[in-house]
Write a protein that holds these residues in place. Sequence first.
Motif, PDB file in Angstrom:
ATOM      1  N   MET A  62       0.847  -1.195   0.000  1.00  0.00           N
ATOM      2  CA  MET A  62       0.000   0.000   0.000  1.00  0.00           C
ATOM      3  C   MET A  62       0.886   1.249   0.000  1.00  0.00           C
ATOM      4  SD  MET A  62      -2.990   1.042   2.722  1.00  0.00           S
ATOM      5  CE  MET A  62      -1.858   1.049   4.097  1.00  0.00           C
ATOM      6  N   THR A  63       0.570   2.220  -0.829  1.00  0.00           N
ATOM      7  CA  THR A  63       1.354   3.442  -0.906  1.00  0.00           C
ATOM      8  C   THR A  63       1.106   4.325   0.306  1.00  0.00           C
ATOM      9  OG1 THR A  63      -0.348   4.681  -2.079  1.00  0.00           O
ATOM     10  CG2 THR A  63       1.164   3.356  -3.419  1.00  0.00           C
ATOM     11  N   LYS A  64       1.980   5.292   0.510  1.00  0.00           N
ATOM     12  CA  LYS A  64       1.843   6.202   1.636  1.00  0.00           C
ATOM     13  C   LYS A  64       0.560   7.006   1.533  1.00  0.00           C
ATOM     14  CE  LYS A  64       4.246   9.907   4.120  1.00  0.00           C
ATOM     15  NZ  LYS A  64       5.450  10.762   4.171  1.00  0.00           N
ATOM     16  N   SER A  65       0.196   7.435   0.317  1.00  0.00           N
ATOM     17  CA  SER A  65      -1.030   8.209   0.139  1.00  0.00           C
ATOM     18  C   SER A  65      -2.258   7.367   0.453  1.00  0.00           C
ATOM     19  CB  SER A  65      -1.116   8.768  -1.285  1.00  0.00           C
ATOM     20  OG  SER A  65      -1.133   7.719  -2.233  1.00  0.00           O
ATOM     21  N   GLN A  66      -2.250   6.092   0.044  1.00  0.00           N
ATOM     22  CA  GLN A  66      -3.371   5.205   0.359  1.00  0.00           C
ATOM     23  C   GLN A  66      -3.506   5.014   1.855  1.00  0.00           C
ATOM     24  OE1 GLN A  66      -2.207   1.828  -2.104  1.00  0.00           O
ATOM     25  NE2 GLN A  66      -4.067   2.084  -3.320  1.00  0.00           N
ATOM     26  N   ARG A  67      -2.381   4.843   2.541  1.00  0.00           N
ATOM     27  CA  ARG A  67      -2.414   4.657   3.985  1.00  0.00           C
ATOM     28  C   ARG A  67      -2.966   5.902   4.676  1.00  0.00           C
ATOM     29  NH1 ARG A  67      -0.170   0.985   7.210  1.00  0.00           N
ATOM     30  NH2 ARG A  67       0.990   0.132   5.452  1.00  0.00           N
ATOM     31  N   ASN A  68      -2.561   7.084   4.184  1.00  0.00           N
ATOM     32  CA  ASN A  68      -3.055   8.322   4.777  1.00  0.00           C
ATOM     33  C   ASN A  68      -4.557   8.463   4.579  1.00  0.00           C
ATOM     34  OD1 ASN A  68      -0.524   9.100   5.664  1.00  0.00           O
ATOM     35  ND2 ASN A  68      -0.071  10.316   3.839  1.00  0.00           N
ATOM     36  N   VAL A  69      -5.041   8.068   3.389  1.00  0.00           N
ATOM     37  CA  VAL A  69      -6.478   8.122   3.127  1.00  0.00           C
ATOM     38  C   VAL A  69      -7.213   7.165   4.053  1.00  0.00           C
ATOM     39  CG1 VAL A  69      -8.280   7.569   1.444  1.00  0.00           C
ATOM     40  CG2 VAL A  69      -6.274   8.890   0.741  1.00  0.00           C
ATOM     41  N   PHE A  70      -6.668   5.956   4.215  1.00  0.00           N
ATOM     42  CA  PHE A  70      -7.287   4.957   5.089  1.00  0.00           C
ATOM     43  C   PHE A  70      -7.385   5.480   6.516  1.00  0.00           C
ATOM     44  CE2 PHE A  70      -6.702   1.402   8.062  1.00  0.00           C
ATOM     45  CZ  PHE A  70      -7.827   0.656   7.758  1.00  0.00           C
ATOM     46  N   ILE A  71      -6.303   6.065   7.017  1.00  0.00           N
ATOM     47  CA  ILE A  71      -6.294   6.598   8.378  1.00  0.00           C
ATOM     48  C   ILE A  71      -7.296   7.733   8.510  1.00  0.00           C
ATOM     49  CG2 ILE A  71      -4.895   7.832  10.081  1.00  0.00           C
ATOM     50  CD1 ILE A  71      -2.477   6.266   9.037  1.00  0.00           C
ATOM     51  N   LEU A  72      -7.346   8.603   7.488  1.00  0.00           N
ATOM     52  CA  LEU A  72      -8.284   9.729   7.527  1.00  0.00           C
ATOM     53  C   LEU A  72      -9.727   9.241   7.566  1.00  0.00           C
ATOM     54  CD1 LEU A  72      -8.835  12.769   7.391  1.00  0.00           C
ATOM     55  CD2 LEU A  72      -8.704  12.607   4.898  1.00  0.00           C
ATOM     56  N   VAL A  73     -10.052   8.251   6.722  1.00  0.00           N
ATOM     57  CA  VAL A  73     -11.419   7.720   6.697  1.00  0.00           C
ATOM     58  C   VAL A  73     -11.781   7.101   8.045  1.00  0.00           C
ATOM     59  CG1 VAL A  73     -12.910   5.942   5.682  1.00  0.00           C
ATOM     60  CG2 VAL A  73     -11.464   7.345   4.220  1.00  0.00           C
ATOM     61  N   ALA A  74     -10.845   6.355   8.616  1.00  0.00           N
ATOM     62  CA  ALA A  74     -11.103   5.725   9.911  1.00  0.00           C
ATOM     63  C   ALA A  74     -11.325   6.774  10.997  1.00  0.00           C
ATOM     64  CB  ALA A  74      -9.940   4.811  10.291  1.00  0.00           C
ATOM     65  N   LEU A  75     -10.532   7.840  10.976  1.00  0.00           N
ATOM     66  CA  LEU A  75     -10.682   8.898  11.970  1.00  0.00           C
ATOM     67  C   LEU A  75     -12.000   9.631  11.808  1.00  0.00           C
ATOM     68  CD1 LEU A  75      -7.061  10.397  12.049  1.00  0.00           C
ATOM     69  CD2 LEU A  75      -8.186   9.060  13.836  1.00  0.00           C
ATOM     70  N   ILE A  76     -12.413   9.861  10.552  1.00  0.00           N
ATOM     71  CA  ILE A  76     -13.689  10.535  10.314  1.00  0.00           C
ATOM     72  C   ILE A  76     -14.838   9.677  10.824  1.00  0.00           C
ATOM     73  CG2 ILE A  76     -15.304  11.267   8.513  1.00  0.00           C
ATOM     74  CD1 ILE A  76     -12.875  12.180   6.891  1.00  0.00           C
ATOM     75  N   ALA A  77     -14.790   8.357  10.546  1.00  0.00           N
ATOM     76  CA  ALA A  77     -15.853   7.455  11.008  1.00  0.00           C
ATOM     77  C   ALA A  77     -15.910   7.442  12.526  1.00  0.00           C
ATOM     78  CB  ALA A  77     -15.608   6.042  10.473  1.00  0.00           C
ATOM     79  N   LEU A  78     -14.732   7.425  13.167  1.00  0.00           N
ATOM     80  CA  LEU A  78     -14.698   7.427  14.626  1.00  0.00           C
ATOM     81  C   LEU A  78     -15.231   8.733  15.180  1.00  0.00           C
ATOM     82  CD1 LEU A  78     -13.930   6.040  17.239  1.00  0.00           C
ATOM     83  CD2 LEU A  78     -11.601   6.899  16.950  1.00  0.00           C
ATOM     84  N   ALA A  79     -14.848   9.855  14.553  1.00  0.00           N
ATOM     85  CA  ALA A  79     -15.317  11.164  15.016  1.00  0.00           C
ATOM     86  C   ALA A  79     -16.835  11.273  14.890  1.00  0.00           C
ATOM     87  CB  ALA A  79     -14.640  12.277  14.213  1.00  0.00           C
ATOM     88  N   MET A  80     -17.378  10.741  13.788  1.00  0.00           N
ATOM     89  CA  MET A  80     -18.827  10.754  13.616  1.00  0.00           C
ATOM     90  C   MET A  80     -19.504   9.944  14.703  1.00  0.00           C
ATOM     91  SD  MET A  80     -19.183  10.287   9.484  1.00  0.00           S
ATOM     92  CE  MET A  80     -20.951  10.044   9.621  1.00  0.00           C
ATOM     93  N   GLY A  81     -18.912   8.794  15.012  1.00  0.00           N
ATOM     94  CA  GLY A  81     -19.484   7.960  16.063  1.00  0.00           C
ATOM     95  C   GLY A  81     -19.457   8.643  17.408  1.00  0.00           C
ATOM     96  N   LEU A  82     -18.352   9.305  17.707  1.00  0.00           N
ATOM     97  CA  LEU A  82     -18.254  10.020  18.985  1.00  0.00           C
ATOM     98  C   LEU A  82     -19.248  11.165  19.062  1.00  0.00           C
ATOM     99  CD1 LEU A  82     -14.364  10.107  19.413  1.00  0.00           C
ATOM    100  CD2 LEU A  82     -16.007   8.773  20.753  1.00  0.00           C
TER     101      LEU A  82
ATOM    102  N   THR B 277      -1.498  -8.674   1.993  1.00  0.00           N
ATOM    103  CA  THR B 277      -2.341  -8.421   3.152  1.00  0.00           C
ATOM    104  C   THR B 277      -3.364  -7.351   2.789  1.00  0.00           C
ATOM    105  OG1 THR B 277      -0.769  -6.778   4.008  1.00  0.00           O
ATOM    106  CG2 THR B 277      -0.548  -9.037   4.814  1.00  0.00           C
ATOM    107  N   VAL B 278      -4.423  -7.255   3.592  1.00  0.00           N
ATOM    108  CA  VAL B 278      -5.488  -6.296   3.346  1.00  0.00           C
ATOM    109  C   VAL B 278      -5.621  -5.386   4.568  1.00  0.00           C
ATOM    110  CG1 VAL B 278      -7.893  -5.977   2.682  1.00  0.00           C
ATOM    111  CG2 VAL B 278      -6.709  -8.082   2.028  1.00  0.00           C
ATOM    112  N   ASP B 279      -5.509  -4.080   4.342  1.00  0.00           N
ATOM    113  CA  ASP B 279      -5.670  -3.124   5.429  1.00  0.00           C
ATOM    114  C   ASP B 279      -7.156  -2.906   5.705  1.00  0.00           C
ATOM    115  OD1 ASP B 279      -2.940  -1.859   6.218  1.00  0.00           O
ATOM    116  OD2 ASP B 279      -2.882  -1.986   4.033  1.00  0.00           O
ATOM    117  N   HIS B 280      -7.540  -3.076   6.963  1.00  0.00           N
ATOM    118  CA  HIS B 280      -8.957  -2.933   7.323  1.00  0.00           C
ATOM    119  C   HIS B 280      -9.087  -2.469   8.764  1.00  0.00           C
ATOM    120  CE1 HIS B 280      -9.068  -6.662   9.798  1.00  0.00           C
ATOM    121  NE2 HIS B 280      -8.115  -7.048   8.954  1.00  0.00           N
ATOM    122  N   SER B 281     -10.238  -1.930   9.085  1.00  0.00           N
ATOM    123  CA  SER B 281     -10.518  -1.458  10.435  1.00  0.00           C
ATOM    124  C   SER B 281     -10.806  -2.631  11.367  1.00  0.00           C
ATOM    125  CB  SER B 281     -11.730  -0.507  10.416  1.00  0.00           C
ATOM    126  OG  SER B 281     -12.153  -0.199  11.726  1.00  0.00           O
TER     127      SER B 281
END
Length: 211
Positions: free
Chosen positions: A1-21, A171-175
Amino acid sequence: MTKSQRNVFILVALIALAMGLAFNNLMTKPNQGNSAARSEAGIILLPQSRQLPAITLTNQNAEPVLINELKGQWSLLFFGYTYCPDICPTTLSQLRQIKSELPKEAQDNLQVVLVSVDPNRDTPKQLKKYLSYFDPQFVGLTPRSIEELQTLSNAVSIPFIPADTRKPNYTVDHSGNLALIGPDGTQRGFIRAPFNTQKMVAQLPGLVEGK
């Protein structure tokens, strides 16, 4: 996975968590005590349930399952895969322990569902063999395509990044978060990872023993 893909993945996960909070903060006003205890257990309830898309997956018995027809029980929806080196075996082991320590009524009203993010390798036969190591009552589902999987992933705000299946031993990056599905087949909330086993055992019965 590229660095940009990883950053997008982290951003999406943080947004989902923030919405949940944010949703959880709204829920704490009418019932401060219960909501606070559930939040400490990582359980975030949505102020309004979400409809799931009408997508058909295949279970470990090679039977079709309509994802928005998971009804009659509460479901803990986990996105993972059988070749996962760390998050998945740890999560499934924890869920097995948590479920085994719940009262019988709560156990009967709760099912664990693994949705594969690796349909390339996770055949029904592979899912059945893998889940038998944890709990043969766990349900395994594999999608017909990555596109349908992404539709479901987006609908429940549990992100993953499709793998490059041309690479050996990919491998597959997932939450590690769970989607909480109610007995009416709608999403009721999330459970944040990492899990606090004792607090989840304390809080889940009051949630899943009711409808």
